[in-house]
Design a protein around this motif. Structure first.
Motif, PDB file in Angstrom:
ATOM      1  N   LEU A   1       1.479  14.214  -7.243  1.00  0.00           N
ATOM      2  CA  LEU A   1       1.083  12.817  -7.051  1.00  0.00           C
ATOM      3  C   LEU A   1       0.442  12.657  -5.680  1.00  0.00           C
ATOM      4  O   LEU A   1       1.039  13.004  -4.661  1.00  0.00           O
ATOM      5  N   ALA A   2      -0.773  12.155  -5.663  1.00  0.00           N
ATOM      6  CA  ALA A   2      -1.417  11.785  -4.399  1.00  0.00           C
ATOM      7  C   ALA A   2      -1.093  10.320  -4.142  1.00  0.00           C
ATOM      8  O   ALA A   2      -1.635   9.427  -4.778  1.00  0.00           O
ATOM      9  N   ASP A   3      -0.189  10.097  -3.200  1.00  0.00           N
ATOM     10  CA  ASP A   3       0.440   8.789  -2.996  1.00  0.00           C
ATOM     11  C   ASP A   3      -0.164   8.089  -1.782  1.00  0.00           C
ATOM     12  O   ASP A   3      -0.160   8.634  -0.668  1.00  0.00           O
ATOM     13  N   ALA A   4      -0.652   6.875  -1.974  1.00  0.00           N
ATOM     14  CA  ALA A   4      -1.293   6.125  -0.887  1.00  0.00           C
ATOM     15  C   ALA A   4      -0.320   5.349  -0.018  1.00  0.00           C
ATOM     16  O   ALA A   4      -0.709   4.846   1.040  1.00  0.00           O
ATOM     17  N   ARG A   5       0.929   5.223  -0.423  1.00  0.00           N
ATOM     18  CA  ARG A   5       1.846   4.333   0.284  1.00  0.00           C
ATOM     19  C   ARG A   5       2.024   4.657   1.770  1.00  0.00           C
ATOM     20  O   ARG A   5       2.025   3.736   2.605  1.00  0.00           O
ATOM     21  N   PRO A   6       2.174   5.917   2.177  1.00  0.00           N
ATOM     22  CA  PRO A   6       2.342   6.170   3.617  1.00  0.00           C
ATOM     23  C   PRO A   6       1.167   5.672   4.455  1.00  0.00           C
ATOM     24  O   PRO A   6       1.355   5.204   5.580  1.00  0.00           O
ATOM     25  N   TYR A   7      -0.023   5.748   3.901  1.00  0.00           N
ATOM     26  CA  TYR A   7      -1.212   5.340   4.645  1.00  0.00           C
ATOM     27  C   TYR A   7      -1.341   3.815   4.665  1.00  0.00           C
ATOM     28  O   TYR A   7      -1.664   3.229   5.707  1.00  0.00           O
ATOM     29  N   HIS A   8      -1.069   3.198   3.536  1.00  0.00           N
ATOM     30  CA  HIS A   8      -1.149   1.745   3.469  1.00  0.00           C
ATOM     31  C   HIS A   8      -0.112   1.112   4.388  1.00  0.00           C
ATOM     32  O   HIS A   8      -0.408   0.145   5.105  1.00  0.00           O
ATOM     33  N   GLU A   9       1.101   1.635   4.400  1.00  0.00           N
ATOM     34  CA  GLU A   9       2.155   1.081   5.249  1.00  0.00           C
ATOM     35  C   GLU A   9       1.847   1.270   6.731  1.00  0.00           C
ATOM     36  O   GLU A   9       2.317   0.498   7.577  1.00  0.00           O
ATOM     37  N   ALA A  10       1.046   2.280   7.047  1.00  0.00           N
ATOM     38  CA  ALA A  10       0.652   2.502   8.441  1.00  0.00           C
ATOM     39  C   ALA A  10      -0.481   1.584   8.870  1.00  0.00           C
ATOM     40  O   ALA A  10      -0.814   1.527  10.057  1.00  0.00           O
ATOM     41  N   GLY A  11      -1.076   0.867   7.899  1.00  0.00           N
ATOM     42  CA  GLY A  11      -2.136  -0.078   8.226  1.00  0.00           C
ATOM     43  C   GLY A  11      -3.512   0.323   7.756  1.00  0.00           C
ATOM     44  O   GLY A  11      -4.505  -0.286   8.164  1.00  0.00           O
ATOM     45  N   ALA A  12      -3.616   1.327   6.902  1.00  0.00           N
ATOM     46  CA  ALA A  12      -4.919   1.821   6.467  1.00  0.00           C
ATOM     47  C   ALA A  12      -5.723   0.747   5.745  1.00  0.00           C
ATOM     48  O   ALA A  12      -5.174  -0.128   5.076  1.00  0.00           O
ATOM     49  N   SER A  13      -7.026   0.856   5.867  1.00  0.00           N
ATOM     50  CA  SER A  13      -7.937  -0.014   5.125  1.00  0.00           C
ATOM     51  C   SER A  13      -8.067   0.503   3.697  1.00  0.00           C
ATOM     52  O   SER A  13      -7.554   1.577   3.343  1.00  0.00           O
ATOM     53  N   GLU A  14      -8.783  -0.242   2.870  1.00  0.00           N
ATOM     54  CA  GLU A  14      -8.989   0.182   1.488  1.00  0.00           C
ATOM     55  C   GLU A  14      -9.752   1.501   1.431  1.00  0.00           C
ATOM     56  O   GLU A  14      -9.397   2.397   0.647  1.00  0.00           O
ATOM     57  N   VAL A  15     -10.779   1.630   2.262  1.00  0.00           N
ATOM     58  CA  VAL A  15     -11.558   2.871   2.290  1.00  0.00           C
ATOM     59  C   VAL A  15     -10.690   4.041   2.740  1.00  0.00           C
ATOM     60  O   VAL A  15     -10.739   5.133   2.156  1.00  0.00           O
TER      61      VAL A  15
END
Length: 605
Positions: free
Chosen positions: A202-216
């Motif tokens: 699974l390529a999971d986006a949650r760690p990046y989103h929680e760190a403040g990542a943009s959509e891109v």
């Protein structure tokens, strides 16, 4: 009156006529500043789009998305009861959360043995549901236990719908630790689960989103992670077809419906490019969704119901195969049965009553969605290529390059939250100091542990919540909150707009406003301030009144002992006001968080 076609009765609507009407309404105000917004990636959000020609869009398999519920109670017996209640109540997928998973938030199950796993899934018929493991650093061990459980129960592996959720690179992003032999273990697990239906990695986006990542950045991170897993599996002896079929991705859905829908559409286009580069015939990518931890608030938590409902709808409309929505009390503790029921029923309404899953791609041909999807796709592909030039996602994380880019976006977003350019209902906007506590289960959370080099996990409302918590503590300790006296000048009709604005702004920091009908005499104003016992004062009135009355009012307040005086507004000439004792100015767009922190400190003496 003779019937005539509407086109003969009404002048046709055109972009030119619309623009002319807008210009008249703006009365000289800047069109770009008022009506055009930009995303964290700099993408323009126009107020009006022309219809677009639909682009061939990869979509999910036919049918509604799955309604997935988190199972994270530390007690296995109670976790199993939760699972059965959710399934009986309409869910058709479960997410089993390991206690060591970053997304466990201090809860989750101790899945150290096949017996423990069996107990957590007692009564759950695995062939009838979809199951995802969320085990973080314990992923490989938990996957092996699940295989043992399937064999123990005698279930047909080909009849199961499993997502093992193995994401060593995402775990590295969230914890700072990368398992050294992850490539070998991932390849061995794919081999071990041959004949099973579902996905292994699974390529999971949650760690990046929680760190403040943009959509891109979120899309680029997921794509780079998935490609890294493809390479690892190919190097381990698996052909690309099998490697591709072993992968799934998880994106985060938040309350911005335009960007969420476009983001979920974009990941399928991006993956189609990877398939094309690999020479693979396209197949539907399994796209999972979870609503954003970042957007959840501890204050006025009922607003979270609206946030997660919008996020769930957007993910489903964008083409997610499965949606997990966080209960509205998730940020306060372990959600109880009522909170779980609310979040479950919200999705049931979306799927069964609103019929949002009946159309495979409802955004097709909509100018705004098509434009955003195309722009996100192009920018995310460029960001993915940048990660690849840095040696891939693992090396980019290790060097800090990708984390630095995320931090820059997070800092800009934090400024937007501080200035309320990005408002948070119940936290920075429309706070309610007298709100009643909501119920959560009486289960203590374990402290979160994040290693060196881990990406931060942060909710947007946290800075305001710290101030509110301090206010609550003062109320419990002394019987009253920090207060500010609203020094209202003139009648209610004159000061009401700014006094209401000021009261709400101070309440966002837990500072209670003491209001009044207004004063026309500076001495009476000063006497009322003294009687209020408030340590702070804020002048509130119109710009016209300020010109003649603000300075003497500030001087009277200062003479009465007001150590800190604010003024609601942004006067062009502020020096005389400062000399009279005005310490700061409260206006739309100011750094409210900084002002509130200072005000709270000064209110304490």
């Amino acid at each position: 009156m003779e019937d005539r076609p509407l086109a003969d009765v009404f002048e046709p609507a055109t972009r030119e006529r619309w623009r002319s009407a807008v210009e008249a309404a703006l009365k000289g105000a800047d069109f770009e500043k008022r009506l055009v917004s930009k995303t964290a990636d700099g993408l323009r959000i126009e107020p009006l789009y022309a219809p677009a020609s639909p682009v061939v869009q990869p979509v999910r398999a036919p049918g509604p998305w799955r309604l997935a519920q988190r199972i994270d109670h530390p007690d296995a017996e109670k976790a199993a009861a939760q699972a059965l209640t959710d399934l009986e109540g309409g869910a058709d997928a479960l997410v089993l959360v390991h206690r060591d998973a970053p997304a466990a938030r201090g809860y989750g199950l101790d899945l150290a043995s096949v017996d423990a796993l069996d107990a957590a899934l007692k009564g759950v018929m695995l062939p009838l549901i979809a199951l995802r493991l969320d085990a973080g650093p314990g992923g490989f061990e938990t996957a092996a236990l699940l295989k043992q459980l399937v064999e123990r129960r005698g279930d047909d592996p080909s009849a199961l719908d499993l997502d093992l959720g193995l994401d060593p690179l995402g775990t590295r992003a969230a914890t700072g630790r990368l398992e050294q032999d992850w490539e070998t273990r991932l390849s061995e697990t794919v081999t071990a689960f041959a004949g099973y239906r579902g996905r292994v990695a699974l390529a999971d986006a949650r760690p990046y989103h929680e760190a403040g990542a943009s959509e891109v950045q979120e899309l680029a991170a997921v794509l780079a992670t998935a490609v890294a897993y493809l390479r690892a599996l190919e190097a381990g002896g698996h052909d690309l077809e099998r490697a591709r079929d072993a992968l799934a991705v998880l994106l985060v859905a938040d309350a911005d419906e335009f960007l969420t829908i476009a983001k979920f559409r974009a990941i399928r286009r991006l993956w189609a490019r990877v398939e094309q580069a690999c020479g693979l015939a396209p197949k539907p990518l399994r796209v999972l969704a979870e609503t954003a931890w970042r957007m959840m608030t501890r204050r006025d938590p009922f607003v979270n119901i609206l946030r997660t409902a919008m996020a769930s709808a957007s993910a489903g409309l964008g083409g997610a195969d499965s949606v997990t929505a966080l209960p509205y009390t998730q940020a306060l503790g372990l959600p109880d049965a009522f909170a779980r029921r609310v979040v479950r029923n919200s999705q049931i309404v979306l799927i069964e009553e609103s019929n949002l899953a009946k159309v495979s791609d409802p955004a097709a041909g909509a100018g705004g969605f098509e434009a955003l999807t195309a722009e996100l796709t192009e920018k995310a592909w460029a960001a993915f290529q940048e990660i690849e030039r840095e040696g891939g996602i693992a090396k980019s994380l290790e060097s800090g390059a990708f984390a630095g880019r995320i931090a820059a976006v997070a800092e800009a977003r934090a400024r937007a939250v501080a200035t309320r350019k990005e408002p948070l209902t119940g936290a920075s906007e429309f706070p309610f100091l007298a709100e009643k506590p909501v119920a959560v289960l009486d289960v203590a959370a374990r402290p979160a542990v994040r290693g060196e080099g881990a990406l931060p996990s942060q909710r947007l409302a946290e800075p305001y919540e710290v101030l509110r918590d301090a206010s609550d503590a003062a109320l419990a300790r002394t019987g009253k909150r920090p207060t500010v006296f609203l020094a209202n000048l003139g009648p209610v009709a004159i000061h009401n707009a700014r006094s209401t604005f000021a009261a709400n702004a101070f309440a966002a920091g837990g500072i209670e406003a003491i209001g009044n009908e207004g004063f026309s005499d500076a001495n009476a104003l000063a006497e009322a301030f003294t009687a209020s016992g408030a340590p702070l004062a804020c002048l509130c009135s119109s710009d016209t009144v300020y010109q003649t009355e603000a300075v003497p009012a500030a001087e009277a307040l200062k003479a009465a002992g007001a150590g800190t005086i604010y003024l609601a507004g942004k006067p062009a000439e502020a020096e005389a006001l400062r000399q009279a004792g005005v310490h700061g100015f409260l206006f739309a767009g100011c750094d409210l968080l900084a002002l509130l922190r200072e005000a709270a400190e000064r209110a304490q003496g």
